[in-house]
Write an enzyme that holds these catalytic residues in place. Structure first.
Site, PDB file in Angstrom:
ATOM      1  N   HIS A   1       0.233  -3.291  11.131  1.00 52.00           N
ATOM      2  CA  HIS A   1       1.373  -4.073  11.631  1.00 52.00           C
ATOM      3  C   HIS A   1       1.729  -3.725  13.079  1.00 52.00           C
ATOM      4  O   HIS A   1       2.892  -3.501  13.414  1.00 52.00           O
ATOM      5  CB  HIS A   1       2.583  -3.906  10.703  1.00 52.00           C
ATOM      6  CG  HIS A   1       2.302  -4.386   9.314  1.00 52.00           C
ATOM      7  ND1 HIS A   1       2.102  -5.718   9.019  1.00 52.00           N
ATOM      8  CD2 HIS A   1       2.135  -3.721   8.144  1.00 52.00           C
ATOM      9  CE1 HIS A   1       1.847  -5.845   7.727  1.00 52.00           C
ATOM     10  NE2 HIS A   1       1.841  -4.652   7.178  1.00 52.00           N
TER      11      HIS A   1
ATOM     12  N   SER B   1       4.009  -6.427   2.723  1.00 58.42           N
ATOM     13  CA  SER B   1       2.691  -6.386   3.360  1.00 58.42           C
ATOM     14  C   SER B   1       1.634  -7.016   2.447  1.00 58.42           C
ATOM     15  O   SER B   1       1.714  -8.210   2.152  1.00 58.42           O
ATOM     16  CB  SER B   1       2.339  -4.957   3.777  1.00 58.42           C
ATOM     17  OG  SER B   1       1.198  -4.933   4.610  1.00 58.42           O
ATOM     18  N   LEU B   2       0.666  -6.241   1.923  1.00 53.98           N
ATOM     19  CA  LEU B   2      -0.336  -6.851   1.045  1.00 53.98           C
ATOM     20  C   LEU B   2       0.323  -7.503  -0.169  1.00 53.98           C
ATOM     21  O   LEU B   2      -0.227  -8.433  -0.779  1.00 53.98           O
ATOM     22  CB  LEU B   2      -1.374  -5.821   0.594  1.00 53.98           C
ATOM     23  CG  LEU B   2      -1.046  -4.944  -0.615  1.00 53.98           C
ATOM     24  CD1 LEU B   2      -1.481  -5.597  -1.921  1.00 53.98           C
ATOM     25  CD2 LEU B   2      -1.681  -3.594  -0.490  1.00 53.98           C
TER      26      LEU B   2
ATOM     27  N   GLN C   1       1.198 -11.811  10.036  1.00 56.42           N
ATOM     28  CA  GLN C   1       1.653 -10.617   9.338  1.00 56.42           C
ATOM     29  C   GLN C   1       0.777  -9.401   9.630  1.00 56.42           C
ATOM     30  O   GLN C   1       1.248  -8.269   9.594  1.00 56.42           O
ATOM     31  CB  GLN C   1       1.663 -10.948   7.831  1.00 56.42           C
ATOM     32  CG  GLN C   1       2.201  -9.880   6.935  1.00 56.42           C
ATOM     33  CD  GLN C   1       1.234  -9.600   5.811  1.00 56.42           C
ATOM     34  OE1 GLN C   1       0.088  -9.263   6.034  1.00 56.42           O
ATOM     35  NE2 GLN C   1       1.715  -9.744   4.589  1.00 56.42           N
TER      36      GLN C   1
ATOM     37  N   GLN D   1       0.829  -1.207   0.000  1.00 55.20           N
ATOM     38  CA  GLN D   1       0.000   0.000   0.000  1.00 55.20           C
ATOM     39  C   GLN D   1       0.865   1.260   0.000  1.00 55.20           C
ATOM     40  O   GLN D   1       1.915   1.296   0.638  1.00 55.20           O
ATOM     41  CB  GLN D   1      -0.909  -0.011   1.234  1.00 55.20           C
ATOM     42  CG  GLN D   1      -2.198   0.749   1.025  1.00 55.20           C
ATOM     43  CD  GLN D   1      -3.261   0.345   2.036  1.00 55.20           C
ATOM     44  OE1 GLN D   1      -3.276  -0.760   2.534  1.00 55.20           O
ATOM     45  NE2 GLN D   1      -4.152   1.257   2.341  1.00 55.20           N
TER      46      GLN D   1
ATOM     47  N   ARG E   1      -9.351  -8.053   4.069  1.00 57.70           N
ATOM     48  CA  ARG E   1      -8.215  -7.602   4.876  1.00 57.70           C
ATOM     49  C   ARG E   1      -8.264  -6.091   5.056  1.00 57.70           C
ATOM     50  O   ARG E   1      -8.063  -5.566   6.156  1.00 57.70           O
ATOM     51  CB  ARG E   1      -6.913  -8.027   4.198  1.00 57.70           C
ATOM     52  CG  ARG E   1      -5.629  -7.725   4.971  1.00 57.70           C
ATOM     53  CD  ARG E   1      -4.451  -8.319   4.186  1.00 57.70           C
ATOM     54  NE  ARG E   1      -3.165  -8.113   4.846  1.00 57.70           N
ATOM     55  CZ  ARG E   1      -2.353  -7.092   4.641  1.00 57.70           C
ATOM     56  NH1 ARG E   1      -2.715  -6.128   3.792  1.00 57.70           N
ATOM     57  NH2 ARG E   1      -1.181  -7.019   5.259  1.00 57.70           N
TER      58      ARG E   1
END
Length: 314
Positions: free
Chosen positions: A204, A94-95, A253, A10, A119
């Site tokens: 996170h 991440s994503l 995660q 992102q 998510r």
């Protein structure tokens, strides 16, 4: 040459991303249509036309960025004969970890789109807007030790942790707003610049536990198979290919640290990777890779010309 495909997270979204791929390649159009169908949403129209405020919403940005990454991967395979199995490893920020798994065939495109939509929604639900914050600590003195010291000062008033260890000179902290504000003051005392990030939730960090619980349920029901190339996971900075371990690490995660600096370092030092190809929107990860591993090659794959040149170079 040992190759790793890396997939952005992102922040790399931009109105217009993927449009030139769709105009040039039917394989890209197929990906965007599959994602639209899976979500029951005209996501590609939003990517093409905006508004940027809607595209930036976490629940839209996450599947949209994945769609562009998968369009790149599918075009490379169908038009240029370069499959992900040409890579020694895949990794995503991440994503981007979901994009990496989808590109490597571990999760179907439709399931990945639905998981990322959820998510994004779950992360937004986990913490009311305004109660959480993130900040980027930057500058030559900024490393994990400095960021952890700043986060420890913030943790005296609330949740505050290191969220993303991106590269030397770029570490992100996340947590409750008052705690992050305190950590920013401490970071400045320690010689770092601190920039509050324009995000809708504190990603996170432990405040994301409700989102992790939602993702655990969704991932338990998802079909995951071994990827065609091992995934170097965010939370361990080590390769994984066993489906149940992948499932567990995707849940961890949500609240865990993105160990990107360590992941790139492992890929170069232990994985023997000499070239990174960033599949998707932007070139943020290519820049990080060059800072972490100056001797490695890093190539952003955004445009049809990028893909053609990359395929010819192999």
């Amino acid at each position: 040459m040992s190759l790793a495909f890396i997939f952005p997270g992102q922040g790399s979204q931009a109105v217009g991303m993927g449009v030139d791929l769709a105009e040039t390649f039917s394989a890209a159009r197929e990906v965007f249509q599959e994602v639209d169908d899976a979500l029951g949403q005209k996501l590609f129209a939003l990517m093409r036309d905006g508004p940027e405020t809607d595209l930036t919403l976490t629940e839209n940005a996450q599947p949209a960025l994945m769609a562009v990454s998968l369009a790149v991967a599918r075009v490379l395979e169908k038009e240029f004969g370069v499959g992900v199995d040409r890579a020694a490893f895949v990794a995503g920020h991440s994503l981007g970890e979901y994009s990496a798994l989808a590109a490597a065939g571990a999760i179907s495109l439709a399931d990945t789109a639905r998981l990322l939509k959820l998510r994004g929604q779950a992360m937004q639900r986990a913490v009311p807007v305004g109660e959480g914050a993130m900040a980027s600590l930057i500058g030559p003195k900024t490393d994990v030790a400095l960021a952890e010291a700043a986060a420890a000062a913030g943790a005296e008033v609330g949740v505050c942790v290191v969220a993303n260890d991106n590269n030397q000179g770029n570490v992100v902290i996340s947590g409750a707003k008052a705690a992050v504000d305190r950590a920013i003051e401490k970071a400045k005392e320690l010689g770092a610049r601190a920039i509050p990030l324009n995000v809708s939730a504190p990603f996170h960090c432990p405040l994301m536990q409700p989102a992790a619980d939602e993702m655990a349920q969704a991932l338990a029901a998802a079909t995951i198979v071994s990827p065609r190339a091992p995934l170097v996971a965010n939370v361990t900075a080590r390769p994984v290919h066993e489906p149940e371990e992948i499932r567990r690490l995707l849940v961890e995660q949500v609240t865990g640290r993105v160990r990107w600096r360590e992941s790139i370092a492992w890929l170069v030092e232990s994985g023997g990777v000499t070239r990174f190809a960033e599949a998707g929107s932007g070139k943020v990860l290519s820049g990080m890779a060059k800072r972490i591993a100056p001797d490695a090659e890093a190539t952003p794959l955004n445009t049809p010309a990028d893909l053609e040149a990359f395929a010819k170079s192999l």
